[in-house]
Design a protein around this motif. Structure first.
Motif, mmCIF file in Angstrom:
data_model
loop_
_atom_site.group_PDB
_atom_site.id
_atom_site.type_symbol
_atom_site.label_atom_id
_atom_site.label_comp_id
_atom_site.label_asym_id
_atom_site.label_seq_id
_atom_site.Cartn_x
_atom_site.Cartn_y
_atom_site.Cartn_z
ATOM 1 N N ARG A 1 0.853 -1.194 0.000
ATOM 2 C CA ARG A 1 0.000 0.000 0.000
ATOM 3 C C ARG A 1 0.889 1.245 0.000
ATOM 4 N NH1 ARG A 1 -5.037 1.714 0.844
ATOM 5 N NH2 ARG A 1 -5.262 3.709 1.902
ATOM 6 N N LEU A 2 0.450 2.285 -0.687
ATOM 7 C CA LEU A 2 1.212 3.529 -0.745
ATOM 8 C C LEU A 2 0.949 4.332 0.527
ATOM 9 C CD1 LEU A 2 0.728 4.539 -4.490
ATOM 10 C CD2 LEU A 2 2.495 3.098 -3.457
ATOM 11 N N THR A 3 1.839 4.160 1.504
ATOM 12 C CA THR A 3 1.792 4.909 2.751
ATOM 13 C C THR A 3 3.171 5.520 2.983
ATOM 14 O OG1 THR A 3 2.329 2.935 4.057
ATOM 15 C CG2 THR A 3 0.000 3.469 3.807
ATOM 16 N N THR A 4 3.200 6.641 3.668
ATOM 17 C CA THR A 4 4.444 7.373 3.883
ATOM 18 C C THR A 4 5.540 6.458 4.422
ATOM 19 O OG1 THR A 4 3.195 9.397 4.305
ATOM 20 C CG2 THR A 4 5.477 9.352 5.069
ATOM 21 N N GLY A 5 6.705 6.513 3.777
ATOM 22 C CA GLY A 5 7.872 5.784 4.232
ATOM 23 C C GLY A 5 7.982 4.348 3.754
#
Length: 152
Positions: free
Chosen positions: A45-49
């Protein structure tokens, strides 16, 4: 007149008849992204970091995607390898509600080298992101994956 790398930055957009949260999920959620864009699959999933992996049935891959920033229903900023294999480019997705239930999605990409090859790659990615938004709209509106066979 000379061309600088800044001259090669671009932004494209598409308007969706869906709220920002739904359109955001079509990019951030790897299962949904695989339905319309990463036709050989997306992992992570595209999540920060985080680092996600995108694969395309019609282009060699996989591609690592480093997520610099992800703000639910507002923005996703990723860094990924330059098509030449040298350096990285930054891609920013913005999701803005322009009226209730309608979202303008912009995709901007920076980091191009000011060379004839860099210009060729930039034009190719303008086409690729434009197709991404078009196929995402078809998928969100009708549940149809229209990308398979598009480039092969």
């Amino acid at each position: 007149m000379s061309i600088s790398a800044d001259d090669m930055d671009f932004t494209i957009f598409c308007i969706f008849d869906h709220p920002p949260a739904r359109v955001y999920e079509a990019v951030a959620d790897p299962t949904k992204l695989s339905q319309h864009f990463t036709t050989a699959g997306a992992k992570g999933r595209l999540t920060t970091g985080t680092t996600a992996t995108w694969e395309f049935a019609d282009f060699p891959g996989p591609f690592d995607v480093q997520v610099a920033e992800a703000v639910e229903a507002e923005r996703i900023v990723i860094d990924w390898g330059h098509p030449s294999g040298e350096g990285t480019n930054r891609v920013t997705f913005t999701f803005a509600e322009i009226e209730p239930g309608r979202t303008r999605v912009e995709v901007s990409e920076t980091g191009w080298t000011a060379t004839p090859e860099g210009l060729k790659f930039a034009y190719g990615n303008v086409m690729g992101w434009s197709y991404m938004l078009a196929t995402m709209r078809i998928w969100l509106d009708h549940g149809i994956s229209s990308r398979p066979g598009m480039f092969k």
